[in-house]
Every structure is written in structure tokens, then in C-alpha cells.
Design an enzyme around this catalytic site. Sequence first.
Site, PDB file in Angstrom:
ATOM      1  N   ASP A  93       0.421  -3.402  11.655  1.00 40.70           N
ATOM      2  CA  ASP A  93      -0.651  -3.108  12.624  1.00 40.70           C
ATOM      3  C   ASP A  93      -0.408  -3.602  14.044  1.00 40.70           C
ATOM      4  OD1 ASP A  93      -2.084  -2.007  10.452  1.00 40.70           O
ATOM      5  OD2 ASP A  93      -2.946  -3.958   9.956  1.00 40.70           O
ATOM      6  N   LEU A 137       4.152  -2.300   3.896  1.00 40.48           N
ATOM      7  CA  LEU A 137       4.899  -2.362   5.147  1.00 40.48           C
ATOM      8  C   LEU A 137       6.022  -1.332   5.023  1.00 40.48           C
ATOM      9  CD1 LEU A 137       4.909  -4.034   7.749  1.00 40.48           C
ATOM     10  CD2 LEU A 137       6.597  -5.538   6.676  1.00 40.48           C
ATOM     11  N   GLY A 153      -4.773   6.201  -2.898  1.00 41.09           N
ATOM     12  CA  GLY A 153      -5.278   6.878  -1.701  1.00 41.09           C
ATOM     13  C   GLY A 153      -6.094   8.111  -2.034  1.00 41.09           C
ATOM     14  N   HIS A 213      -5.711   2.888  11.398  1.00 43.14           N
ATOM     15  CA  HIS A 213      -6.270   1.622  10.903  1.00 43.14           C
ATOM     16  C   HIS A 213      -7.786   1.637  11.157  1.00 43.14           C
ATOM     17  CE1 HIS A 213      -6.142  -2.542   9.649  1.00 43.14           C
ATOM     18  NE2 HIS A 213      -6.987  -2.805  10.628  1.00 43.14           N
ATOM     19  N   GLU A 233     -12.150   8.318  12.287  1.00 40.78           N
ATOM     20  CA  GLU A 233     -10.715   8.303  11.953  1.00 40.78           C
ATOM     21  C   GLU A 233     -10.161   9.724  11.904  1.00 40.78           C
ATOM     22  OE1 GLU A 233      -9.321   5.943   8.639  1.00 40.78           O
ATOM     23  OE2 GLU A 233     -11.053   4.635   8.776  1.00 40.78           O
ATOM     24  N   SER A 293      -8.404  11.402   2.593  1.00 39.82           N
ATOM     25  CA  SER A 293      -9.260  12.160   3.514  1.00 39.82           C
ATOM     26  C   SER A 293      -8.601  12.326   4.884  1.00 39.82           C
ATOM     27  CB  SER A 293     -10.645  11.525   3.636  1.00 39.82           C
ATOM     28  OG  SER A 293     -10.606  10.329   4.358  1.00 39.82           O
ATOM     29  N   ASN A 294      -7.861  11.327   5.353  1.00 36.92           N
ATOM     30  CA  ASN A 294      -7.139  11.505   6.629  1.00 36.92           C
ATOM     31  C   ASN A 294      -6.023  12.529   6.472  1.00 36.92           C
ATOM     32  OD1 ASN A 294      -8.074   9.697   8.935  1.00 36.92           O
ATOM     33  ND2 ASN A 294      -8.125   8.285   7.187  1.00 36.92           N
TER      34      ASN A 294
END
Length: 211
Positions: A152, A94, A13, A111, A181, A16-17
Site C-alpha cells: 500500500d 504482497l 475474493g 485499497h 471503489e 465486485s471490483n
Amino acid sequence: MSIRIAILVSGHGRGSNMAALIDACERGEIDGQVVLVIGTRREAPALQRAAEKGVPTCVISPRGLDDEQYARRLLQALEEAQVDLVCLAGYMRLLPAPVVRAYAGRVMNIHPALLPLFGGKGMYGEHVHRAVLESGMKVSGCTVHFVDEHYDTGPIILQRCVPVEEDDTWESLAARVLEQEHQAYVQAVKLFAEGRLRLEGRRVRILPSSP
Ligand code: GAR
């Protein structure tokens, strides 16, 4: 009341989020604090980025653990940090069911498509944007949703749309979606912190702000 947020990121990862959420808390836009970032691998660039921002990090690797053991370690870390909200940000696994159950209505995910389209196992990052382009859709976007025990499928909190341009590659589409996002995730967490998200069946109602 200021909320305590944990962010979960996966192996590679970029974060950025995660960074958008940390920065929004620091600006005071979200009435909360990111108290812990949990990664699945020490090498994750997101963990380095979090540490540079002064946020505590830890690694909980699912490797060699069964689901129950992995869940127990996650729950222990979340409980020790007294977390109110768990945000998945580029977390590609998950989330184990015991964690979802212990934090029901308090786990969110972002997402990079308009769910319920282009979601499910194996639909992440590049795969999502390629599938959108192949489908011929003229719009794409992002979805922030509460997390349930499947990939999701949890109740949708917010969505934002972007156009699909004629000359888009998956990379150019991904970049356009990513900008949205960051804004959508901050907005959703802000609403949560203000106590303005009410779950009614599969619908998430956004309550008006109190005067
Ligand atoms: C984001 O685009 C996020 O929506 C996606 O991974 C990226 C992580 O980027 N998540 C999924 O595809 C989950 N199914 P980031 O590390 O820069 O936030």
C-alpha cells in the site's frame, strides 16, 4: 490502442471490483479488454463470476512455492496473455518483487481507505473499516495506486472520499466505500488506457485529454 488487462484476485475474493472493470471494458468506457483473471484458489467466487462473463481464468496458487517460483508462474501467465496492465482487486498478498519490477508502473491496486492511512500488512477488508471507525475519523474513502514492492505504499493515482456517519458499523462503511471503489478503479484504468497517467517521483500527474 486498446490495452490488455489481467486482474489478480485472492482466495475468497467476491470480485465486485473485477466485475466493474470487466463491465466498463464491455461498455467501451475503458478502451481495453480483460484478457485474464488469475486467482490463488480455485474456489474463489470471483473466478466463477469472471468465467460467467466469458473471461479466461486460471489458478496460480502460491502454496508450496517460494516467492521466486510463484513469481515465475505469474510472469509466464502474464507474458503469454500479452498483458499491458495488471490490476489487483481484492488480492491480499504482497505481489512478488520480480513481477513488480517486470511491470513497473503497470500494476495498480485498490485499497478501501485513504492511504497512506490505514494501509500495510494485515490491513484489508473488515480490518481497515474497523480501524477507521476506532480512529474517530469523520471521512474515509478509497485509493487507487500503483504497486511497489511494499504493502500500500506506491504512488497514488486517485482517491475518493465518503463521510463516516454517526451510526456506521464496519459493514455500512464498507458498503459506502465499495460504491466509490468501483467508480474510482474504472476511472483510473480508463486514464491509464488513454495514456494520461504520468509518474513523476511519487506523484502521478493526470494529463488533460487530447482534443
Ligand atoms: C475491496 O474492498 C478492496 O478494496 C479490498 O478488498 C475488497 C475486495 O472486494 N482490498 C484490500 O483491502 C487490499 N488491501 P471485491 O472482491 O468485491 O472487489
